[in-house]
Write a protein that holds these residues in place. Structure first.
Motif, PDB file in Angstrom:
ATOM      1  N   LYS A  34       0.846  -1.195   0.000  1.00 27.11           N
ATOM      2  CA  LYS A  34       0.000   0.000   0.000  1.00 27.11           C
ATOM      3  C   LYS A  34       0.880   1.244   0.000  1.00 27.11           C
ATOM      4  O   LYS A  34       1.780   1.360   0.828  1.00 27.11           O
ATOM      5  N   PRO A  35       0.621   2.167  -0.921  1.00 24.19           N
ATOM      6  CA  PRO A  35       1.362   3.430  -0.864  1.00 24.19           C
ATOM      7  C   PRO A  35       0.887   4.248   0.335  1.00 24.19           C
ATOM      8  O   PRO A  35      -0.311   4.269   0.639  1.00 24.19           O
ATOM      9  N   ILE A  36       1.823   4.871   1.028  1.00 23.14           N
ATOM     10  CA  ILE A  36       1.463   5.728   2.163  1.00 23.14           C
ATOM     11  C   ILE A  36       2.268   7.015   2.086  1.00 23.14           C
ATOM     12  O   ILE A  36       3.332   7.071   1.467  1.00 23.14           O
ATOM     13  N   ARG A  37       1.770   8.042   2.725  1.00 24.88           N
ATOM     14  CA  ARG A  37       2.469   9.322   2.799  1.00 24.88           C
ATOM     15  C   ARG A  37       3.456   9.280   3.965  1.00 24.88           C
ATOM     16  O   ARG A  37       3.189   8.666   4.991  1.00 24.88           O
ATOM     17  N   ALA A  42       4.787   7.509  11.184  1.00 23.71           N
ATOM     18  CA  ALA A  42       4.911   7.411  12.647  1.00 23.71           C
ATOM     19  C   ALA A  42       3.743   6.647  13.274  1.00 23.71           C
ATOM     20  O   ALA A  42       3.938   5.931  14.256  1.00 23.71           O
ATOM     21  N   ASN A  43       2.551   6.759  12.712  1.00 22.49           N
ATOM     22  CA  ASN A  43       1.394   6.018  13.244  1.00 22.49           C
ATOM     23  C   ASN A  43       1.511   4.524  12.990  1.00 22.49           C
ATOM     24  O   ASN A  43       1.117   3.718  13.823  1.00 22.49           O
ATOM     25  N   MET A  44       2.052   4.172  11.841  1.00 24.76           N
ATOM     26  CA  MET A  44       2.133   2.770  11.450  1.00 24.76           C
ATOM     27  C   MET A  44       3.409   2.085  11.934  1.00 24.76           C
ATOM     28  O   MET A  44       3.412   0.914  12.274  1.00 24.76           O
ATOM     29  N   PHE A  45       4.496   2.855  11.945  1.00 30.49           N
ATOM     30  CA  PHE A  45       5.815   2.336  12.315  1.00 30.49           C
ATOM     31  C   PHE A  45       6.424   3.267  13.358  1.00 30.49           C
ATOM     32  O   PHE A  45       7.299   4.085  13.043  1.00 30.49           O
ATOM     33  N   PRO A  46       5.990   3.185  14.622  1.00 32.35           N
ATOM     34  CA  PRO A  46       6.468   4.116  15.656  1.00 32.35           C
ATOM     35  C   PRO A  46       7.985   4.101  15.847  1.00 32.35           C
ATOM     36  O   PRO A  46       8.567   5.098  16.260  1.00 32.35           O
ATOM     37  N   GLY A  54       5.882  14.859   2.675  1.00 28.28           N
ATOM     38  CA  GLY A  54       5.654  14.980   1.244  1.00 28.28           C
ATOM     39  C   GLY A  54       6.158  13.840   0.393  1.00 28.28           C
ATOM     40  O   GLY A  54       6.094  13.906  -0.826  1.00 28.28           O
ATOM     41  N   LEU A  55       6.638  12.774   1.023  1.00 32.31           N
ATOM     42  CA  LEU A  55       7.142  11.630   0.267  1.00 32.31           C
ATOM     43  C   LEU A  55       6.087  10.537   0.163  1.00 32.31           C
ATOM     44  O   LEU A  55       5.294  10.347   1.074  1.00 32.31           O
ATOM     45  N   LEU A  70       8.591  -1.155   5.532  1.00 35.24           N
ATOM     46  CA  LEU A  70       8.403   0.112   4.845  1.00 35.24           C
ATOM     47  C   LEU A  70       9.589   0.332   3.915  1.00 35.24           C
ATOM     48  O   LEU A  70      10.732   0.055   4.282  1.00 35.24           O
ATOM     49  N   THR A  71       9.324   0.824   2.720  1.00 35.49           N
ATOM     50  CA  THR A  71      10.388   1.068   1.760  1.00 35.49           C
ATOM     51  C   THR A  71      10.018   2.242   0.863  1.00 35.49           C
ATOM     52  O   THR A  71       8.884   2.722   0.898  1.00 35.49           O
ATOM     53  N   ASP A  72      10.972   2.663   0.043  1.00 28.45           N
ATOM     54  CA  ASP A  72      10.712   3.805  -0.833  1.00 28.45           C
ATOM     55  C   ASP A  72      10.254   3.413  -2.234  1.00 28.45           C
ATOM     56  O   ASP A  72       9.919   4.281  -3.035  1.00 28.45           O
TER      57      ASP A  72
END
Length: 92
Positions: A34-37, A42-46, A54-55, A70-72
């Motif tokens: 899933k793409p995320i902003r 911080a909410n998903m990966f504290p 903006g990424l 999480l990755t880019d």
């Protein structure tokens, strides 16, 4: 001429799937990308370091929604799924 009123077709009979059922979907081998902003990281990966706003990043989740990594790039998330023997699907 006789007019007939059509039945309301907007009702649904869909059953909600439980989080437990999602966890067992695909016998634990199904995940989604899933793409995320970056503002939502911080909410998903504290434990993640602070990331510039903006990424667009990509999160790999277990079928029940548990974040895995999480990755880019989307390709990196798919590669991680593959290396962990998970079948990944994309969520838009």
């Amino acid at each position: 001429m006789t007019q007939h009123k059509l039945a309301d077709t907007n009702t649904t009979n869909e059953a909600a799937i439980t989080q437990d059922a999602l966890a067992h979907l695909g016998d634990g081998r199904l995940a989604y990308v899933k793409p995320i902003r970056s503002e939502d990281v911080a909410n998903m990966f504290p434990q993640a370091p602070q990331i510039a706003p903006g990424l667009t990043l990509f999160a790999l989740h277990a079928a029940d929604g548990t974040p895995i990594m999480l990755t880019d790039t989307r390709e990196s998330a798919l590669a991680s799924a593959w290396s962990n023997e998970l079948e990944a699907v994309s969520v838009h």
